[in-house]
Design a protein around this motif. Structure first.
Motif, PDB file in Angstrom:
ATOM      1  N   GLY A 125       0.804  -1.209   0.000  1.00 55.77           N
ATOM      2  CA  GLY A 125       0.000   0.000   0.000  1.00 55.77           C
ATOM      3  C   GLY A 125       0.842   1.266   0.000  1.00 55.77           C
ATOM      4  N   PRO A 126       0.207   2.419   0.215  1.00 55.37           N
ATOM      5  CA  PRO A 126       0.930   3.688   0.209  1.00 55.37           C
ATOM      6  C   PRO A 126       1.770   3.882   1.459  1.00 55.37           C
ATOM      7  CG  PRO A 126      -1.368   4.042   0.786  1.00 55.37           C
ATOM      8  CD  PRO A 126      -1.251   2.597   0.423  1.00 55.37           C
ATOM      9  N   LYS A 127       2.870   4.635   1.291  1.00 54.40           N
ATOM     10  CA  LYS A 127       3.765   4.939   2.403  1.00 54.40           C
ATOM     11  C   LYS A 127       4.312   6.335   2.217  1.00 54.40           C
ATOM     12  CE  LYS A 127       7.907   3.215   2.444  1.00 54.40           C
ATOM     13  NZ  LYS A 127       9.047   2.275   2.530  1.00 54.40           N
ATOM     14  N   VAL A 128       4.451   7.075   3.327  1.00 55.96           N
ATOM     15  CA  VAL A 128       4.982   8.441   3.306  1.00 55.96           C
ATOM     16  C   VAL A 128       6.086   8.534   4.344  1.00 55.96           C
ATOM     17  CG1 VAL A 128       4.492  10.891   3.660  1.00 55.96           C
ATOM     18  CG2 VAL A 128       2.774   9.424   2.578  1.00 55.96           C
ATOM     19  N   GLY A 151      18.314  16.093   5.266  1.00 55.83           N
ATOM     20  CA  GLY A 151      17.273  16.321   6.262  1.00 55.83           C
ATOM     21  C   GLY A 151      16.972  15.074   7.078  1.00 55.83           C
ATOM     22  N   ARG A 152      16.710  15.301   8.344  1.00 53.69           N
ATOM     23  CA  ARG A 152      16.452  14.192   9.258  1.00 53.69           C
ATOM     24  C   ARG A 152      15.014  13.700   9.119  1.00 53.69           C
ATOM     25  NH1 ARG A 152      14.220  13.875  14.314  1.00 53.69           N
ATOM     26  NH2 ARG A 152      13.927  16.144  14.280  1.00 53.69           N
ATOM     27  N   GLY A 153      14.861  12.380   8.939  1.00 51.88           N
ATOM     28  CA  GLY A 153      13.527  11.811   8.915  1.00 51.88           C
ATOM     29  C   GLY A 153      12.955  11.719  10.315  1.00 51.88           C
ATOM     30  N   PHE A 154      11.673  12.050  10.470  1.00 46.64           N
ATOM     31  CA  PHE A 154      11.095  12.058  11.809  1.00 46.64           C
ATOM     32  C   PHE A 154       9.776  11.289  11.907  1.00 46.64           C
ATOM     33  CE2 PHE A 154       9.379  15.751   9.663  1.00 46.64           C
ATOM     34  CZ  PHE A 154       8.041  15.752  10.021  1.00 46.64           C
ATOM     35  N   ALA A 155       9.189  10.827  10.813  1.00 47.27           N
ATOM     36  CA  ALA A 155       7.930  10.090  10.916  1.00 47.27           C
ATOM     37  C   ALA A 155       7.703   9.277   9.649  1.00 47.27           C
ATOM     38  CB  ALA A 155       6.759  11.040  11.149  1.00 47.27           C
ATOM     39  N   ARG A 156       6.874   8.248   9.788  1.00 43.54           N
ATOM     40  CA  ARG A 156       6.492   7.399   8.669  1.00 43.54           C
ATOM     41  C   ARG A 156       5.000   7.112   8.769  1.00 43.54           C
ATOM     42  NH1 ARG A 156       8.673   1.322   7.075  1.00 43.54           N
ATOM     43  NH2 ARG A 156       6.689   0.532   6.269  1.00 43.54           N
ATOM     44  N   LEU A 157       4.312   7.206   7.646  1.00 38.72           N
ATOM     45  CA  LEU A 157       2.888   6.906   7.576  1.00 38.72           C
ATOM     46  C   LEU A 157       2.666   5.746   6.604  1.00 38.72           C
ATOM     47  CD1 LEU A 157       1.510  10.581   7.194  1.00 38.72           C
ATOM     48  CD2 LEU A 157       1.995   9.326   9.307  1.00 38.72           C
ATOM     49  N   ASP A 158       1.710   4.881   6.930  1.00 37.44           N
ATOM     50  CA  ASP A 158       1.360   3.781   6.027  1.00 37.44           C
ATOM     51  C   ASP A 158      -0.089   3.389   6.300  1.00 37.44           C
ATOM     52  OD1 ASP A 158       1.463   2.346   8.427  1.00 37.44           O
ATOM     53  OD2 ASP A 158       3.476   1.585   8.025  1.00 37.44           O
ATOM     54  N   ARG A 159      -0.531   2.236   5.755  1.00 37.57           N
ATOM     55  CA  ARG A 159      -1.917   1.811   5.919  1.00 37.57           C
ATOM     56  C   ARG A 159      -2.250   1.502   7.379  1.00 37.57           C
ATOM     57  NH1 ARG A 159      -2.583  -2.986   3.916  1.00 37.57           N
ATOM     58  NH2 ARG A 159      -4.854  -2.874   4.084  1.00 37.57           N
ATOM     59  N   THR A 160      -1.267   1.028   8.140  1.00 36.32           N
ATOM     60  CA  THR A 160      -1.508   0.695   9.540  1.00 36.32           C
ATOM     61  C   THR A 160      -1.566   1.940  10.410  1.00 36.32           C
ATOM     62  OG1 THR A 160      -0.326  -1.384   9.200  1.00 36.32           O
ATOM     63  CG2 THR A 160      -0.720  -0.711  11.469  1.00 36.32           C
ATOM     64  N   HIS A 161      -0.702   2.903  10.134  1.00 32.12           N
ATOM     65  CA  HIS A 161      -0.678   4.181  10.875  1.00 32.12           C
ATOM     66  C   HIS A 161      -0.734   5.317   9.852  1.00 32.12           C
ATOM     67  CE1 HIS A 161       1.357   1.213  13.492  1.00 32.12           C
ATOM     68  NE2 HIS A 161       0.683   1.812  14.456  1.00 32.12           N
ATOM     69  N   PRO A 162      -1.933   5.659   9.386  1.00 28.84           N
ATOM     70  CA  PRO A 162      -2.036   6.619   8.284  1.00 28.84           C
ATOM     71  C   PRO A 162      -1.978   8.081   8.688  1.00 28.84           C
ATOM     72  CG  PRO A 162      -4.207   5.785   8.844  1.00 28.84           C
ATOM     73  CD  PRO A 162      -3.242   5.066   9.722  1.00 28.84           C
ATOM     74  N   SER A 163      -1.881   8.406   9.972  1.00 32.09           N
ATOM     75  CA  SER A 163      -1.941   9.811  10.371  1.00 32.09           C
ATOM     76  C   SER A 163      -1.027  10.081  11.549  1.00 32.09           C
ATOM     77  CB  SER A 163      -3.386  10.182  10.739  1.00 32.09           C
ATOM     78  OG  SER A 163      -3.470  11.520  11.176  1.00 32.09           O
ATOM     79  N   ARG A 207      -1.435  13.107   6.838  1.00 33.76           N
ATOM     80  CA  ARG A 207      -2.190  11.858   6.852  1.00 33.76           C
ATOM     81  C   ARG A 207      -2.406  11.339   5.441  1.00 33.76           C
ATOM     82  NH1 ARG A 207      -7.240  15.201   9.256  1.00 33.76           N
ATOM     83  NH2 ARG A 207      -7.770  16.416   7.404  1.00 33.76           N
ATOM     84  N   ILE A 208      -2.644  10.022   5.359  1.00 32.29           N
ATOM     85  CA  ILE A 208      -3.011   9.372   4.106  1.00 32.29           C
ATOM     86  C   ILE A 208      -4.519   9.188   4.119  1.00 32.29           C
ATOM     87  CG2 ILE A 208      -2.686   7.364   2.630  1.00 32.29           C
ATOM     88  CD1 ILE A 208      -0.038   6.864   4.004  1.00 32.29           C
ATOM     89  N   VAL A 209      -5.199   9.817   3.184  1.00 26.42           N
ATOM     90  CA  VAL A 209      -6.649   9.718   3.091  1.00 26.42           C
ATOM     91  C   VAL A 209      -7.011   8.509   2.228  1.00 26.42           C
ATOM     92  CG1 VAL A 209      -8.771  10.929   2.451  1.00 26.42           C
ATOM     93  CG2 VAL A 209      -6.797  12.221   3.315  1.00 26.42           C
ATOM     94  N   HIS A 210      -7.931   7.692   2.705  1.00 22.96           N
ATOM     95  CA  HIS A 210      -8.351   6.458   2.029  1.00 22.96           C
ATOM     96  C   HIS A 210      -7.125   5.574   1.738  1.00 22.96           C
ATOM     97  CE1 HIS A 210     -12.138   8.466   1.714  1.00 22.96           C
ATOM     98  NE2 HIS A 210     -11.720   9.331   0.843  1.00 22.96           N
ATOM     99  N   PRO A 211      -6.389   5.154   2.764  1.00 24.03           N
ATOM    100  CA  PRO A 211      -5.133   4.413   2.549  1.00 24.03           C
ATOM    101  C   PRO A 211      -5.318   3.040   1.912  1.00 24.03           C
ATOM    102  CG  PRO A 211      -5.733   4.407   4.866  1.00 24.03           C
ATOM    103  CD  PRO A 211      -6.678   5.346   4.191  1.00 24.03           C
ATOM    104  N   SER A 212      -6.529   2.460   2.008  1.00 24.13           N
ATOM    105  CA  SER A 212      -6.749   1.124   1.443  1.00 24.13           C
ATOM    106  C   SER A 212      -7.505   1.161   0.121  1.00 24.13           C
ATOM    107  CB  SER A 212      -7.523   0.244   2.444  1.00 24.13           C
ATOM    108  OG  SER A 212      -6.760   0.030   3.612  1.00 24.13           O
ATOM    109  N   SER A 213      -7.664   2.343  -0.463  1.00 23.37           N
ATOM    110  CA  SER A 213      -8.370   2.453  -1.731  1.00 23.37           C
ATOM    111  C   SER A 213      -7.380   2.360  -2.894  1.00 23.37           C
ATOM    112  CB  SER A 213      -9.132   3.775  -1.806  1.00 23.37           C
ATOM    113  OG  SER A 213      -8.227   4.864  -1.927  1.00 23.37           O
TER     114      SER A 213
END
Length: 338
Positions: A166-169, A178-190, A200-206
């Motif tokens: 699925g999508p990942k940010v 630049g230092r990475g500080f967070a990761r978003l995916d289908r399990t933790h979309p916001s 946030r990822i809107v409609h992560p499973s669409s």
């Protein structure tokens, strides 16, 4: 004669005492013995495959079915031989999403994973390598897309990815290195509310997920950008869900006046309208008196059954005492004649 009479009375009394419990037991419900439920056999078809020993007490269970090529690395011990069980502890799993890993000093790589004939290559610590072809399957399509960079403002940027999972940010501080500080995916979309920004990822499973953000700095504009489209032929590891609008919850005002509650008529049973009642049809309402009458009828029927058993036992006792009395009279007549 008196001794014989007393003996007969005692015998009849004992027979009656034995008869009454037996009559009641005749109407008792038969006892049932519960049968222990047998546990169903586990279904391992999802994990079965072709096991091959790769050294260091490990086997690779090779599969290539609807889920795509997979190599399940399991720990079986150095004494394992073909035919022994391999459904044991999983060390790692290689597939199109994770084609490379290491286990117990072995370098494991699933090569040609997007093709119809993938191969597991195992490289030992001394540099020697062995190849283990997987069963032939369908040609797959690599779902991985990215990274696609996106500036967010306020000294932050994002990288968007897409894969079978699925999508990942990935969120970074802007600038080189630049230092990475967070990761978003289908399990933790916001991000949590405590983060101070919206990401946030809107409609992560669409089939068409969207990345949405709003940073600090006086800009009230909410940024939105669509993820890259899934490549044609890609098979994600999950089923797409339809986009559903978010329903806003409203909190009633404290100044609002609640609607008056209609008092309930005593003796009536409240019911939730269903079927013809919901359509407007009028149906009779069961009153408390009707309910009590029905309960009384039920109790009366049960009592009638008990009375029947008692009467049956009593009739048997009367018959027994009648026979005893006739015996006593007959004996007296014989004694008088003699």
């Amino acid at each position: 004669m008196r001794t014989a009479l007393r003996t007969s009375v005692v015998t009849v009394a004992l027979a009656g005492a034995t008869l009454v419990p037996a009559a009641g037991a005749a109407f008792a419900a038969p006892a049932t013995t519960p049968r222990p439920a047998s546990a169903p056999a586990p279904d391992n078809s999802r994990y079965e495959g072709e096991p091959v020993y790769i050294g260091e007490g490990l086997v690779a269970v090779l599969r290539n079915k609807a889920e795509g090529p997979e190599a399940w690395i399991r720990e079986v011990g150095p004494q394992w031989k073909p035919g022994d069980t391999y459904m044991v502890h999983v060390v790692t799993k290689l597939d199109r999403t994770l084609p490379h890993d290491r286990a117990k000093g072995l370098d494991l790589e699933l090569t040609k994973a997007a093709g119809a004939r993938p191969v597991l290559v195992v490289t030992a610590a001394d540099g020697s390598a062995t190849s283990h072809p997987l069963p032939a399957g369908e040609t797959g399509t690599d779902c991985r897309v990215g990274p696609v960079g996106q500036e967010m403002g306020a000294g932050m940027k994002a990288e968007l990815y897409l894969s079978e999972l699925g999508p990942k940010v990935l969120l970074f501080e802007a600038g080189d290195g630049g230092r990475g500080f967070a990761r978003l995916d289908r399990t933790h979309p916001s991000l949590p509310e405590s983060a101070g920004i919206i990401a946030r990822i809107v409609h992560p499973s669409s089939a068409e997920p969207v990345f949405e953000w709003k940073t600090q700095g006086g800009n009230d504009t909410v940024g939105r950008v669509a993820f890259p489209a899934f490549p044609k032929g890609c098979r994600p590891s999950y089923a797409f869900t339809e986009d559903k609008p978010v329903t806003k919850r409203t909190t009633p005002s404290s100044a609002s006046t609640p609607a008056p509650v209609k008092p309930q008529t005593a003796g009536q049973t409240a019911v939730v309208p269903k079927g013809p009642v919901a359509a407007g049809a009028e149906l009779p309402v069961a009153t408390a008196a009707d309910t009590a009458g029905t309960a009384a009828d039920t109790v009366g029927t049960a009592a009638g059954r008990v009375d029947t058993a008692t009467m049956t036992a009593g009739a048997a006792l009367v018959a027994a005492f009648g026979a005893l009395g006739a015996s006593v009279v007959l004996r007296r007549r014989r004694a008088t004649r003699g």
